[in-house]
Design an enzyme around this catalytic site. Structure first.
Site, short mmCIF file in Angstrom:
data_model
loop_
_atom_site.label_atom_id
_atom_site.label_comp_id
_atom_site.label_asym_id
_atom_site.label_seq_id
_atom_site.Cartn_x
_atom_site.Cartn_y
_atom_site.Cartn_z
N GLU A 259 0.74 -1.21 0.15
CA GLU A 259 -0.01 0.00 -0.06
C GLU A 259 0.68 1.40 -0.19
OE1 GLU A 259 -4.33 0.85 1.61
OE2 GLU A 259 -3.11 -0.38 2.72
N HIS A 274 -16.09 4.61 5.08
CA HIS A 274 -15.62 4.06 6.52
C HIS A 274 -16.17 4.85 7.47
CE1 HIS A 274 -12.36 1.08 5.14
NE2 HIS A 274 -13.31 0.46 5.41
N CYS A 822 -31.70 19.83 -3.97
CA CYS A 822 -32.82 19.82 -4.68
C CYS A 822 -32.54 20.24 -6.32
CB CYS A 822 -33.86 20.91 -4.18
SG CYS A 822 -33.44 22.60 -4.07
N LYS A 872 -59.22 8.77 28.00
CA LYS A 872 -58.23 9.79 27.71
C LYS A 872 -58.65 11.11 28.63
CE LYS A 872 -59.57 10.25 23.21
NZ LYS A 872 -60.42 9.23 23.07
N HIS A 1166 -26.98 -16.38 28.32
CA HIS A 1166 -27.12 -17.70 28.95
C HIS A 1166 -26.34 -18.92 28.35
CE1 HIS A 1166 -30.34 -15.09 29.82
NE2 HIS A 1166 -30.79 -15.56 31.08
N LYS A 1195 -26.18 -9.18 32.26
CA LYS A 1195 -26.58 -10.18 33.04
C LYS A 1195 -26.16 -11.50 32.29
CE LYS A 1195 -31.11 -12.94 34.15
NZ LYS A 1195 -32.10 -13.25 33.58
#
Length: 1545
Positions: A259, A274, A822, A872, A1166, A1195
């Site tokens: 590179e 990215h 636009c 309501k 779990h 948890k």
């Protein structure tokens, strides 16, 4: 082709093999040429599920005995997803290799997508200082991108791929057969890299990709039952696109492995892409972000004058054709990312850490044309240019650097382009159309022609030439709606075309639709004319506008057609162009007054002649045309001249700045009326104009010397009036204005342009006024132009934006122009011309981006919607009481005030008019009551589009729109008895079915209110609703417990039959878990009802959990849409906690987490197998994912197979303290972990049908075990006072202790000496848990505490002492809580500002009663005592706003007052004074409705005052209720446990 293997060379080795069904080849090649003692196959669990790993294992097992006897194979499976591409997973893989004795001859196979390839490549690069490996990519993205070139890496919390190495694989085996199991979205995602690669290197392949897009999408969207796809018909194309993409990357990598520069080119689209991905991940995929980034980087190239607009358009269309997004504003992107913003400053920050950059200098790959880059490396770009490209608002700076001369070639004429496309499609044969305008409008037209199979469309000359092969007018109906955006020209032309479309076997009509503005623009006169000539056209929404449903096969009869053309000449052109295909010759007569813009009609006629049909004008009738029958014959080539309307902008630039501009291809011979603009408008204003037949040059006068035009008729060029208006704005003559007429049609364009121009010119300080058919502009000296404070609003109108940009550069400081994109409608590159040709400095601008963080509602009004009888009105008042300072406005009441009784109004008028007036009232109310108001609406407000728009706008503006609902069956029962409201036209159930989705789309919160059968239920519901309101407004965000706490896990399939048990089951818990997966139904209505039942019975916070099968529940693992739907419902319902399984797709997790508002997120995982021990990397990866999602609580639940698993868990807990952590083990051996867990331990209850997990304990059991382990100390509590021998407090509190398994004691300490209490009981007593204080010590004990709560201070007495450590104590008063809750539970209604209360007695408890009544909202409080003088002290103690009135005679009682609540605090066993009884009787007779009296004394059971009240119709509550309620509050203050069960003493 499955046996053919194509080989591609990279770095001088033919190591890339491409083919179909290659597993045998892959294994044979490896075993034959790559000797090893150990072959390690590493993949992820998704690949395992698809059977790919087993295929390779079987093949190795088959060939190893003969090819490599003595070698072995190992397999390792990692969890899927980017979240697992980290150091921890890499380390776990390395540990596994070491444990298995792998050495330097190990050979690794990385089987999977980009995550696997990157990470396993990095493992290979570093294990034993580097071992051999192969890439076997299974996704299209990995095949063409990440597997090629030797880049390997892992992610860190600070960014992707920051740690890695260049490590070339021995082989890359690309088996295209893997793509058969690739999901549709992943397939499309990979196409971004394919299109990008062709765009930078191979124009021929790009062109091929353009032609295959429709076939590609059709094939990959045709899925089998198992979601796989049959690629047989597309196999050659797929293999070729993969091969061609790989060849490009292989060539680039060979030339630049590390590179150094050239390889940067492969990052086209990635610099911006990215940065976008960093914000939108994981909902937006890599390829989707690269697609958006590539379009933006191409626009940057165009902006810099490097790339042609046509090339940008091709790139845009190619990405879009493959189903990829091309804008952050893409509807699908917005939906998937939950509208997540990409602030420009954040994008630039992300781009600053791009690996291509040189220090702080940003580099981007720029295109010079399709197939070629501008430089053989990434190019330097500045932030100003990037900011412009990345934003939709632009700051236009001064024009001081404008060149003295310039040549500008505007894009092709929109008018001519659209006509040419229609004529070529109607014609027969090939027509090469050059200089076609590539814009939104023509794109819609091209798409429509293709959808109706009217022509074959292709491109030549690098996309500059459009080749239309017409089918001679043979159009075929399509079942897909034809969407035309805001393209007015296309919509009008296609309406006539649709009338001659033929039906196909499946479809007999065409539907034309557009955006919101398009659905307002007129098309009625054209429809009327077509209908009278045999067309069957139906309006699907608003009469006179799109959408239209046009029946196919009717055709045009021909003959005489009369058409009103005073609004738009496009109606005329539309009929003219299709007229040759009528059943007989057409005579088109324009009626209703002088037609508008006849030059455009002349243009159409001239173009029709070029295509072989000659129209003749009538010599006997004005505005009448004769069109013969026939067929168009397409010319071989048709050149579109530049757009004359667009040309007015650069010509006006010259006029306004004293410079010279030439338009080289528009002159006096133009078909377009606007070509006369320079001669008819600019020349009389002082410009020098030279116009030939084919060119126009304007030289402006000295800046500031333009002359106004007294009167100019612009009817032949109406679109150019906006340009003329801005020129006139600086034509300065105090005695003369400029009047422009003949432009009335401009009121119904993209916006009302006349009104828009008047409004926006005013922002510059230029006055203009509207004329009957035009505008009058009063020009000023340009030096006096103002800078619009809030910028220029463009109305999403291209011509407004471009014209006002000409004025912007003359203002005193930079001018903000909104919605700059636009201009893409007709001139996408207008801003590029300003920037590159006219040297104008432009800067991108972005409005302040609102964060997604939940904000408190503060004083914003709340709108309440819902069916009639949903509660309501009642609950709106609860909202107002909850949010202090809010009032209620009922829109039904407002309607009655304005128009009278609703029933009568509808009877005399119509439901339609009622709805119209209702919307007007709502609009007015939302404006006038935007703060501190609860606006209760009528049940049908969602029935009209106008009202729905209002509600949606309220949500956008940050208001809460709350949908209230109750069980529909209960609503039916209630409404059938209600004769005061207008009867439903439809059955109630039908109304609900029609409205339910409308309510959903028009609300951002939802509260389900089940039927309350008891006053206690209604009290609980109101209490819960009040908490709900506090929570969703940000007033009381649920706090996570910081001490020992628990939630009970419900295991019922339906709460309705067991609702009476819920109070007991949730007793003492800090939350209640609704296991949605265990419920018998999962539709939204049923779930909402379950939440409502819970809220009816308990005010405990709700944890909403959907446990999937793989995580130990019952919900299908892959029902992701249902899971997301229900989780979003939970957030809309405002539950306190939502459980998010960390095994769900990361995009789903992030989407839900980003919508959380004030709901807390518990990220859970779990393991039921017991094989994932606490040192396993899976827990670490899930923990990192939870942190990335920023969940509120983590948890983790494992399974204990030995006691040691519990100690391993505690070690894990000690190392992971970033977030509150729930960590437990399941199973009998894991029970101890539940005892030691601190925060929100899951518990069961003896009344539940089963526990939710193996080894689950009750709250009582946990406390008992914890005490036995020494985790909690035994405390001593006392009641102090005299006399207390009959006190029920010890019995009450011992009941509490027994319920929760606490070992505390509660005893009596009888004395009336406060000092004795302090010295003998309180001082230095480490075992003391607290004291309950009764008479006569409630005031005397005040001096012995260190602090007082607000209530104790206000009351001036305490009844509770709480130790806070270090020998310090807080004094509290829970008597008032006992009084308040007892009255509420009995159904006592207190209306703020109008309710009146009564307190009988003058002791310490009477003070608490006064405080309680005031807190409940009583605006006046009467006090009565046998000794009135004692009451003066109490009155003086409280602030004057308590409004205490001492009753010492009948005259002290206001005759108009009605009492709502009363509290008696006098001893119950002593006789009452006659005077007191007399006054009390008088007061008790003055009750309002269901008045409630609470007796504070609990002995005797019925006191004389209770009897007096009962006999006068009062509801009476015994003192035992107050004792229990204040005791419950005491117990909570001392222990943290909320007792909610029913107790009788």
């Amino acid at each position: 082709m499955s046996g053919l293997i194509e080989k591609v060379s990279i770095l001088r080795n033919d190591s890339i093999h491409v083919g179909y069904n290659m597993s045998s080849h892959i294994v044979d090649e490896i075993l034959t040429k790559k000797a090893s003692s150990t072959y390690v196959l590493i993949t992820d669990s998704n690949i395992v599920k698809m059977g790919h790993l087993q295929t390779f294992v079987d093949e190795f097992n088959r060939l190893i005995p003969s090819k490599r006897p003595g070698s072995r194979i190992l397999t390792y499976v990692v969890p899927p997803g980017e979240a697992n591409k980290n150091r921890a997973t890499k380390a776990a893989i390395e540990d596994y290799l070491l444990e298995k004795g792998c050495t330097r001859d190990t050979f690794i196979l990385a089987i999977g997508g980009g995550v696997i390839g990157d990470m396993i490549g990095y493992v290979a690069a570093t294990f034993m200082r580097g071992v051999r490996f192969v890439q076997i990519p299974t996704s299209l993205l990995a095949m063409v991108d990440s597997s090629i070139g030797g880049k390997t890496a892992i992610d860190t919390p600070l960014g992707k791929n920051f740690i890695g190495a260049f490590w070339q694989p021995d082989y890359v085996f690309v088996d295209v057969a893997f793509l058969e199991t690739l999901p549709e979205r992943e397939f499309i995602n990979g196409m971004a890299e394919v299109v990008k690669t062709a765009a930078i290197w191979n124009e021929q392949e790009f062109s091929r990709l353009e032609t295959y897009s429709k076939r590609f999408l059709k094939v990959i969207r045709d899925r089998r039952v198992d979601d796989s796809v049959d690629l047989t018909s597309l196999k050659e194309h797929i293999i070729k696109l993969v091969l061609e993409s790989i060849k490009v990357k292989a060539e680039v990598v060979t030339l630049d492995e590390r590179e150094g520069g050239l390889r940067n080119l492969l990052n086209f689209g990635h610099s911006i892409g990215h940065a976008i991905e960093a914000i939108l991940t994981p909902q937006a995929l890599h390829g989707e972000c690269v697609s958006i980034g590539a379009v933006l980087e191409a626009e940057l190239s165009r902006y810099l004058g490097i790339l042609s607009p046509v090339a940008v358009s091709r790139l845009y269309k190619c990405f879009a054709a493959y189903g990829l997004p091309v804008s952050i504003a893409d509807k699908l992107v917005q939906k998937r990312t939950n509208g997540k913003k990409c602030p420009v400053d954040v994008l630039l920050q992300k781009m600053a850490i791009d690996k291509k950059n040189d220090g702080s200098k940003k580099k981007v790959v720029l295109l010079s044309k399709i197939g070629k880059c501008y430089e053989p490396k990434a190019s330097y770009v500045n932030d100003e240019d990037l900011r412009f490209v990345l934003t939709d608002e632009v700051l236009v700076k001064d024009f001081n650097s404008a060149p003295s001369t310039a040549v500008v070639v505007p894009p092709g004429s929109k008018s001519i382009s659209n006509r040419a496309l229609i004529l070529a499609a109607l014609g027969k044969g090939e027509c090469k159309i050059k200089n076609l305008l590539h814009s939104d409008d023509t794109e819609h037209m091209l798409n429509a022609v293709a959808a109706l199979k009217g022509a074959d469309i292709s491109f030549d000359d690098n996309g500059e030439t459009v080749v239309v092969t017409g089918n001679g007018g043979n159009f075929t109906a399509t079942d897909a709606e034809i969407y035309l955006g805001n393209a007015g020209t296309a919509s009008r032309f296609l309406t006539s075309v649709a009338s001659i479309v033929k039906p196909d076997s499946n479809t007999t009509h065409v539907i034309l639709t557009g955006n919101a503005r398009m659905q307002e623009r007129p098309i009625g006169p054209l429809v009327d004319a077509l209908r009278t000539n045999g067309s069957d056209i139906e309006y699907l929404n608003r009469e006179g506008s799109l959408p239209l449903k046009i029946k196919s096969g009717n055709g045009l009869k021909g003959g005489r057609i009369e058409l009103a053309a005073t609004i738009s000449s496009q109606y005329v052109s539309s009929v003219l162009m299709c007229a040759p295909y009528a059943s007989e010759p057409v005579t088109l007569s324009l009626v209703g007054g002088k037609p508008i813009s006849l030059l455009y009609v002349d243009m159409t006629i001239a173009m029709m002649k070029s295509f072989g049909i000659e129209v003749t004008k009538s010599t006997t009738e004005p505005y009448t045309y004769h069109v013969p029958q026939g067929h168009y014959v397409n010319p071989a080539e048709y050149v579109i001249e530049s757009d004359a309307s667009s040309a007015t902008y650069p010509l006006a630039f010259a006029a306004m700045n004293g410079t010279q501009v030439t338009i080289p291809n528009i002159g006096s011979s133009s078909l377009q009326g606007d070509a006369r603009f320079a001669v008819d408008v600019l020349k009389p204003m002082g410009c020098k104009v030279e116009q030939t037949a084919t060119s126009t040059t304007v030289q402006g006068p000295t800046k500031g010397t333009l002359k106004p035009l007294p009167l100019v008729d612009m009817e032949p060029m109406t679109d150019a009036f906006l340009t003329a208006s801005v020129v006139a704005a600086i034509a300065n003559d105090t005695n003369q204005s400029t009047s422009i007429v003949g432009i009335s049609n401009q009121r119904v364009k993209e916006c009302n342009r006349i009104e828009a121009m008047i409004t926006q010119l005013a922002k510059f300080g230029v006055r203009a006024k509207e004329l009957e058919d035009g505008i009058e502009v009063f020009g000023i000296d340009y030096h006096h132009l103002k800078t619009p404070s809030d910028g220029v609003y463009t109305y999403d109108d291209h011509r407004v934006a471009m014209s006002l940009s000409l004025l912007a550069g003359l203002a005193e400081s930079p001018v903000l122009i909104q919605e700059r994109h636009c201009t893409g409608k007709t001139w996408p590159g207008w801003w590029d011309i300003l920037h590159t040709t006219f040297n104008v400095e432009l800067d991108g601008h972005e409005a302040v981006v609102e964060t997604t963080t939940a904000k408190a509602n503060e004083d914003k009004s709340i709108i309440v919607i819902g069916m009639r009888a949903a509660g309501k009105s009642t609950l709106s008042h609860v909202i107002a009481q909850t949010l202090k300072g809010f009032k209620v406005v009922d829109l039904d009441d407002v309607f009655v005030e304005k128009y009278g009784d609703i029933r009568e109004f509808i009877k005399e008028n119509s439901w339609e008019l009622f709805r119209e007036k209702e919307a007007m009232i709502a609009k007015e109310a939302f404006k006038n009551y935007s703060k501190n108001t609860v606006i209760s609406t009528g049940g049908g407000i969602v029935e009209t589009e106008a009202s729905r728009k209002l509600l949606k706008q309220q949500m956008k503006d940050g208001h809460i729109v709350l949908h209230l609902h109750r069980d529909i069956e209960e609503t039916v029962v209630f409404l059938s008895q209600d004769k005061t409201r207008p009867a439903y036209v439809d059955e109630i159930n039908q109304v609900w079915e029609r409205r339910k989705n409308l309510y959903k789309e028009c609300s951002n919160y939802f509260f389900f209110s089940p039927h309350c059968q008891t006053e206690r239920e209604f009290f609980t519901l109101k209490k819960t609703f009040s908490k709900f309101i506090n929570r969703i407004t940000g007033g009381a965000v649920p706090s996570i417990p910081n001490g020992r706490s628990a939630f009970v896990c419900l295991t019922y399939e339906d709460l309705a039959p067991v609702s009476s048990k819920l109070t007991r089951v949730t007793n003492g818990c800090d939350a209640v878990e609704l296991r949605v997966d265990l419920l018998k139904q999962h539709d939204s209505h049923f779930i909402s009802n379950q939440i409502g039942i819970l809220r009816n019975q308990t005010s405990v916070p709700i944890l909403f959990t959907i446990r999937t099968k793989s995580q130990g529940g019952r919900f299908p693992d892959d029902s992701y849409e249902d899971i997301e739907r229900l989780l979003n419902l939970a957030i809309k319902l405002g539950v306190e906690y939502v459980d998010l399984e960390l095994s769900l797709p990361e995009s789903l997790l992030d989407s839900v987490a980003s919508k959380r508002q004030f709901t807390k997120i518990i990220g859970s995982h779990h393991d039921f197998s017991g094989t994932v021990k606490w040192n396993n990397v899976e827990w670490e990866n899930k923990y990192l994912l939870a942190l990335k999602l920023n969940v509120d609580i983590i948890k983790f639940v494992g399974t204990a197979t030995s006691l040691n698993d519990n100690w391993e868990l505690e070690h894990f807990r000690s190392l992971h303290t970033d977030k509150p952590f729930i960590g437990i083990n399941m199973g009998p051996l894991g029970k101890v972990s539940r005892v030691f867990n601190t925060i929100l331990t899951p518990v069961t209850h003896k009344d539940l049908p089963s526990s939710a997990a193996p080894g689950q304990l009750t709250l009582k059991e946990i406390n008992e075990y914890f005490g036995q382990f020494g985790g909690s100390s035994r405390k001593k509590f006392y009641i102090v006072g005299k006399p207390i021998s009959h006190s029920k407090s010890p019995e009450l509190h011992k009941t509490f202790y027994d319920e929760f398994g606490l070992s505390h004691t509660f005893d009596k300490f009888e004395t009336d000496d406060a000092a004795k209490v302090f010295n003998d009981l309180v001082k230095g007593n480490d075992e003391l848990g607290g004291c309950a204080v009764t008479i006569p010590l409630k005031i005397d004990m005040l001096k012995y505490v260190n602090e007082l709560t607000d209530s104790a201070k206000s009351i001036g007495a305490l009844n509770t002492i709480i130790p806070i450590g270090d020998g310090r104590f807080i004094g509290d008063n829970t008597d008032w809580i006992g009084i308040r809750d007892s009255l509420h539970q009995a159904g006592c209604e207190i209306a703020p500002e109008s309710s009146v209360g009564l307190v009988v007695g003058g002791g310490g408890t009477s003070r608490a009663a006064v405080y309680a009544l005031h807190q409940m909202g009583c605006s006046k409080i009467y006090m009565l005592n046998r000794t009135p003088s004692k009451l003066s002290e109490i009155k003086n103690h409280f602030p004057s706003n308590y409004n205490i009135h001492i009753v010492d005679s009948l005259d002290a009682i206001d005759e108009d007052d009605k009492l709502d609540a009363a509290v008696s605090t006098v001893p119950g066993d002593k006789p009452l004074d006659d005077q007191l009884i007399s006054l009390l009787k008088k007061l008790l007779e003055k009750k309002r409705g269901h008045a409630v009296l609470l007796e504070a004394a609990y002995k005797p059971r019925e006191t004389p005052i209770m009897a007096l009240a009962f006999s006068r119709g009062w509801k009476v509550v015994p003192g035992s209720k107050m004792l229990v309620n204040q005791g419950i509050e005491q117990f909570y203050k001392w222990t943290g446990y909320q007792f909610s069960s029913h107790i009788d003493l």
